[in-house]
Enzyme design. Structure first.
Site, short mmCIF file in Angstrom:
data_model
loop_
_atom_site.label_atom_id
_atom_site.label_comp_id
_atom_site.label_asym_id
_atom_site.label_seq_id
_atom_site.Cartn_x
_atom_site.Cartn_y
_atom_site.Cartn_z
N TYR A 152 27.76 41.62 27.21
CA TYR A 152 27.21 40.74 28.25
C TYR A 152 26.62 41.57 29.39
CZ TYR A 152 27.21 36.87 31.64
OH TYR A 152 26.84 35.92 32.57
N ILE A 185 30.99 31.66 38.95
CA ILE A 185 30.51 30.32 39.26
C ILE A 185 31.27 29.32 38.40
CG2 ILE A 185 28.44 28.84 39.35
CD1 ILE A 185 28.23 31.41 41.12
N1 LIG Z 1 29.17 30.84 35.24
C1 LIG Z 1 29.17 32.04 35.76
O1 LIG Z 1 30.14 32.47 36.38
C2 LIG Z 1 27.97 32.94 35.62
C3 LIG Z 1 27.97 34.15 36.33
C4 LIG Z 1 26.88 34.98 36.22
C5 LIG Z 1 25.80 34.62 35.43
N2 LIG Z 1 25.83 33.45 34.74
C6 LIG Z 1 24.68 33.15 33.92
O2 LIG Z 1 24.13 31.91 34.29
C7 LIG Z 1 23.51 31.29 33.14
C8 LIG Z 1 24.06 29.89 32.96
O3 LIG Z 1 25.47 29.99 32.78
P1 LIG Z 1 26.47 28.73 32.86
O4 LIG Z 1 27.69 29.20 33.52
O5 LIG Z 1 25.76 27.53 33.35
O6 LIG Z 1 26.80 28.59 31.30
P2 LIG Z 1 27.12 27.33 30.38
O7 LIG Z 1 27.74 26.23 31.19
O8 LIG Z 1 27.85 27.89 29.23
O9 LIG Z 1 25.65 26.85 29.94
C9 LIG Z 1 24.86 27.72 29.18
C10 LIG Z 1 23.61 26.98 28.77
O10 LIG Z 1 22.83 27.87 27.95
C11 LIG Z 1 22.48 27.18 26.74
N3 LIG Z 1 22.31 28.10 25.63
C12 LIG Z 1 23.21 28.96 25.11
N4 LIG Z 1 22.67 29.63 24.07
C13 LIG Z 1 21.39 29.18 23.95
C14 LIG Z 1 20.34 29.47 23.06
N5 LIG Z 1 20.49 30.37 22.09
N6 LIG Z 1 19.15 28.82 23.21
C15 LIG Z 1 19.01 27.89 24.19
N7 LIG Z 1 19.98 27.56 25.06
C16 LIG Z 1 21.17 28.19 24.92
C17 LIG Z 1 23.64 26.23 26.50
O11 LIG Z 1 23.21 25.19 25.64
P3 LIG Z 1 24.28 24.31 24.78
O12 LIG Z 1 24.79 23.29 25.75
O13 LIG Z 1 23.44 23.73 23.72
O14 LIG Z 1 25.34 25.25 24.30
C18 LIG Z 1 23.91 25.76 27.94
O15 LIG Z 1 23.01 24.73 28.29
C19 LIG Z 1 23.80 32.22 31.97
O16 LIG Z 1 22.71 33.08 31.75
C20 LIG Z 1 24.99 33.02 32.44
O17 LIG Z 1 25.08 34.26 31.81
C21 LIG Z 1 26.89 32.59 34.82
#
Ligand SMILES: NC(=O)c1ccc[n+]([C@@H]2O[C@H](COP(=O)([O-])OP(=O)(O)OC[C@H]3O[C@@H](n4cnc5c(N)ncnc54)[C@H](OP(=O)(O)O)[C@@H]3O)[C@@H](O)[C@H]2O)c1
Length: 244
Positions: A152, A185
């Site tokens: 990651y 987050i």
């Molecule tokens: N949450 C945190 O603490 C955090 C911190 C730093 C960075 N981020 C980054 O922020 C972004 C969003 O994270 P989140 O926390 O909102 O995650 P999340 O709740 O797990 O949502 C991830 C989203 O990405 C979609 N996705 C996953 N694989 C995909 C693919 N191959 N093609 C198209 N869509 C795909 C998922 O779709 P499905 O619903 O269909 O699975 C979901 O809508 C990510 O890039 C993550 O790395 C998050």
């Protein structure tokens, strides 16, 4: 004619909040999702409640042909893409000594190659328009590293290098490319952590709380707006002061 924002992985979590926030700003929204579920219909309804259009299309960002088709369909529907937010991302955490090769590869393929795949298909349209905003969602661990997240962290560090390089390539054509690096987050990605682990993390953050999807969406809104028109190649940290 409304401006158009394309957001990947936008049926839940940070992506959905970004879509909602840009919809409130009057953008028509194109959202991408990977799996069909009821969250998609809810997200679509909530976005359309802002009197903007919402076009949703299934596709795996790690698949180049899916991204080609996604961008083609968005262009057919709206005729323009003003803002691209590369948000889709996954984790498959494990110490390197136990990490399977496919788990390393899959995280790189979705997070980093996915960012390339969508951007590569959008960029020509922005070049022709001589304007555009690209916001890539990186992570604090792409800068700091984190045990158990070699895959990651490598993907998120790669996104930062990608952001800065592309920013240099397209600045003269009026396209601004920036990254946002969220800390911890509250979304389904961090829901898997036990409550006591989350409390410990919150205590270690100078602002003493986990961030919300809205905290991240507000910064994406800023990077999409005229207020950031003299910024490109930057990484904005939205982490409550975790990394200084
Ligand atoms: N949450 C945190 O603490 C955090 C911190 C730093 C960075 N981020 C980054 O922020 C972004 C969003 O994270 P989140 O926390 O909102 O995650 P999340 O709740 O797990 O949502 C991830 C989203 O990405 C979609 N996705 C996953 N694989 C995909 C693919 N191959 N093609 C198209 N869509 C795909 C998922 O779709 P499905 O619903 O269909 O699975 C979901 O809508 C990510 O890039 C993550 O790395 C998050």
């Amino acid at each position: 004619m409304n401006k158009v924002a394309l957001i990947t992985g936008a049926t839940r979590g940070i992506g959905k909040q970004i879509a909602m926030t840009l919809a409130k700003e009057g953008y028509d929204i194109a959202l991408n999702y990977r799996r069909e579920n009821e969250e998609l219909q809810n997200a679509k309804k909530e976005i359309e409640a802002n009197k903007v259009e919402c076009f949703a299309m299934k596709g795996d960002v790690s698949n180049f042909e899916d991204c080609e088709e996604l961008v083609k369909q968005v262009m057919e529907k709206f005729g323009r893409i003003d803002v691209l937010v590369n948000n889709a991302g996954i984790t498959k955490d494990m110490l390197l000594m136990r990490m399977k090769q496919e788990d390393f590869q899959q995280v790189i393929d979705v997070n980093l190659v996915g960012t390339f795949n969508v951007t590569k298909n959008v960029i020509n349209h922005m070049l022709k328009a001589r304007s555009g905003r690209i916001v890539n969602i990186s992570s604090v661990v792409g800068v700091s590293g984190n045990a158990g997240q070699t895959n990651y962290a490598a993907s998120k560090a790669g996104i930062i290098g990608f952001t800065k390089s592309l920013a240099k390539e397209v600045a003269s054509r009026g396209i601004l490319v920036n990254a946002v690096a969220p800390g911890f987050i509250e979304t389904s990605m961090t829901e898997v952590l036990k409550d006591d682990v989350k409390e410990e993390i919150a205590k270690s953050i100078p602002l003493k709380r986990m961030g919300s999807s809205q905290d991240v969406a507000n910064v994406v809104k800023f990077l999409s707006s005229e207020d950031s028109s003299y910024m490109t190649g930057q990484v904005l940290h939205v982490d409550g002061g975790m990394l200084m």
